[in-house]
Scaffold this active site. Structure first.
Site, short mmCIF file in Angstrom:
data_model
loop_
_atom_site.label_atom_id
_atom_site.label_comp_id
_atom_site.label_asym_id
_atom_site.label_seq_id
_atom_site.Cartn_x
_atom_site.Cartn_y
_atom_site.Cartn_z
N ARG A 198 -23.72 -5.32 24.23
CA ARG A 198 -24.72 -6.27 23.75
C ARG A 198 -25.69 -5.56 22.82
NH1 ARG A 198 -27.72 -9.82 28.18
NH2 ARG A 198 -28.64 -7.83 28.70
N THR A 232 -30.60 -8.75 19.63
CA THR A 232 -30.11 -10.12 19.44
C THR A 232 -29.35 -10.64 20.65
OG1 THR A 232 -28.00 -9.37 18.55
CG2 THR A 232 -29.81 -9.60 16.98
N ASP A 269 -28.87 -2.76 35.13
CA ASP A 269 -27.78 -2.62 34.16
C ASP A 269 -26.57 -2.02 34.87
OD1 ASP A 269 -26.04 -1.39 32.20
OD2 ASP A 269 -27.61 -1.73 30.73
N ASP A 312 -25.06 1.21 33.39
CA ASP A 312 -25.90 2.38 33.63
C ASP A 312 -25.81 2.83 35.09
OD1 ASP A 312 -26.64 2.13 31.02
OD2 ASP A 312 -28.75 1.66 31.40
C1 PRP Z 1 -23.48 -5.71 30.01
C2 PRP Z 1 -22.52 -6.24 31.08
C3 PRP Z 1 -21.77 -7.30 30.34
C4 PRP Z 1 -22.79 -7.85 29.40
C5 PRP Z 1 -23.35 -9.12 29.97
O1 PRP Z 1 -22.81 -4.81 29.20
O2 PRP Z 1 -21.69 -5.24 31.61
O3 PRP Z 1 -20.65 -6.82 29.63
O4 PRP Z 1 -23.84 -6.87 29.29
O5 PRP Z 1 -24.28 -9.68 29.11
P1 PRP Z 1 -24.05 -11.02 28.32
O6 PRP Z 1 -23.50 -12.01 29.30
O7 PRP Z 1 -25.44 -11.39 27.88
O8 PRP Z 1 -23.15 -10.77 27.17
P2 PRP Z 1 -23.58 -3.82 28.22
O9 PRP Z 1 -23.74 -4.43 26.87
O10 PRP Z 1 -24.85 -3.34 28.88
O11 PRP Z 1 -22.56 -2.63 28.05
P3 PRP Z 1 -22.02 -1.56 29.12
O12 PRP Z 1 -21.07 -2.29 30.03
O13 PRP Z 1 -21.35 -0.57 28.25
O14 PRP Z 1 -23.20 -0.99 29.86
#
Ligand code: PRP
Length: 211
Positions: free
Chosen positions: A103, A107, A202, A205
């Site tokens: 993400r 945005t 998160d 993380d």
């Molecule tokens: C997080 C989570 C999902 C997403 C959910 O990933 O693991 O993939 O955000 O959010 P959304 O429904 O608003 O799209 P992140 O972008 O933090 O990446 P990561 O898994 O690499 O930590």
């Protein structure tokens, strides 16, 4: 889109320990793995099977096998990777495709940075793994990705979901395909930076460390 919220005291207990900010990464990983195994039982309720003869020590009888072509499991990197072992344990004959999404923190749009999936998913049952369904952007991107490659039967396995995200995914999918979401718990809402509340923080993380 169909939504299935797992209602089981063991799942509720494990989710509560995941939420605890003092739960360290090794325990967090173990719990995610255990939770997926429990959710996979529900998520695979409609896995395609075929009847095949088997010979017991006593006689021949008809038995049940996972049908061909094999289902494909798609963990969304990074956090979905923490769910992969638990899912393949229940579905060892499945193949695995990878999709890297993150993400944009400003945005909240999902950005694709990796994909390693067959071009043609016609006739394949797809299981998408992502612990968090927040705004729904990532899951919608992943679902679109597999639908454009011919999949028509998609099951998403998540740990926590926000009501706003569920609504968005449902609206985006419409009646185009047979899509279901299996989730351990639907939380209260999203906060103003797009985090699920009360949530668990998160997931990526907590599984793998801060990027
Ligand atoms: C997080 C989570 C999902 C997403 C959910 O990933 O693991 O993939 O955000 O959010 P959304 O429904 O608003 O799209 P992140 O972008 O933090 O990446 P990561 O898994 O690499 O930590």
């Amino acid at each position: 889109m169909r939504l299935h919220v797992a209602d089981h005291p063991l799942i509720a207990h494990k989710v509560t320990v995941l939420r605890d900010k003092n739960t360290p990464s090794p325990t967090f990983r173990l719990l995610v793995d255990e939770l997926v195994t429990l959710l996979a039982y529900e998520a695979t309720r409609h896995v395609r099977v075929e009847q095949r003869e088997v010979e017991t020590p006593l006689q021949k009888t008809m038995g049940t096998h996972i049908a061909s072509p094999a289902p494909i499991i798609v963990p969304i990197l990074r956090a979905g990777l923490g769910m992969l072992d638990g899912m393949t344990r229940l579905l060892p004959s499945a193949e695995v495709g990878f999709l890297g999404l993150r993400r944009d923190e400003e945005t909240l749009e999902a950005i694709t940075y990796a994909n390693r999936l067959p071009d043609d998913l016609t006739g394949r049952q797809v299981f998408i793994l992502d612990p968090m369904l927040a705004t729904g952007g990532s899951l919608i991107a992943a679902i679109e990705y597999v639908l454009t490659r011919g999949a028509t039967d998609v099951t998403c396995v998540c740990l926590l979901a926000a009501p706003e995200g569920i609504e968005r995914v449902s609206a985006a999918v419409g009646e185009r395909a047979d899509v279901s979401v299996v989730v351990a718990k639907v939380d209260e809402n999203l906060n103003d930076v797009g985090f699920i509340v009360p949530g668990l923080g998160d997931a990526g993380d907590r599984l793998y460390g801060v990027v």
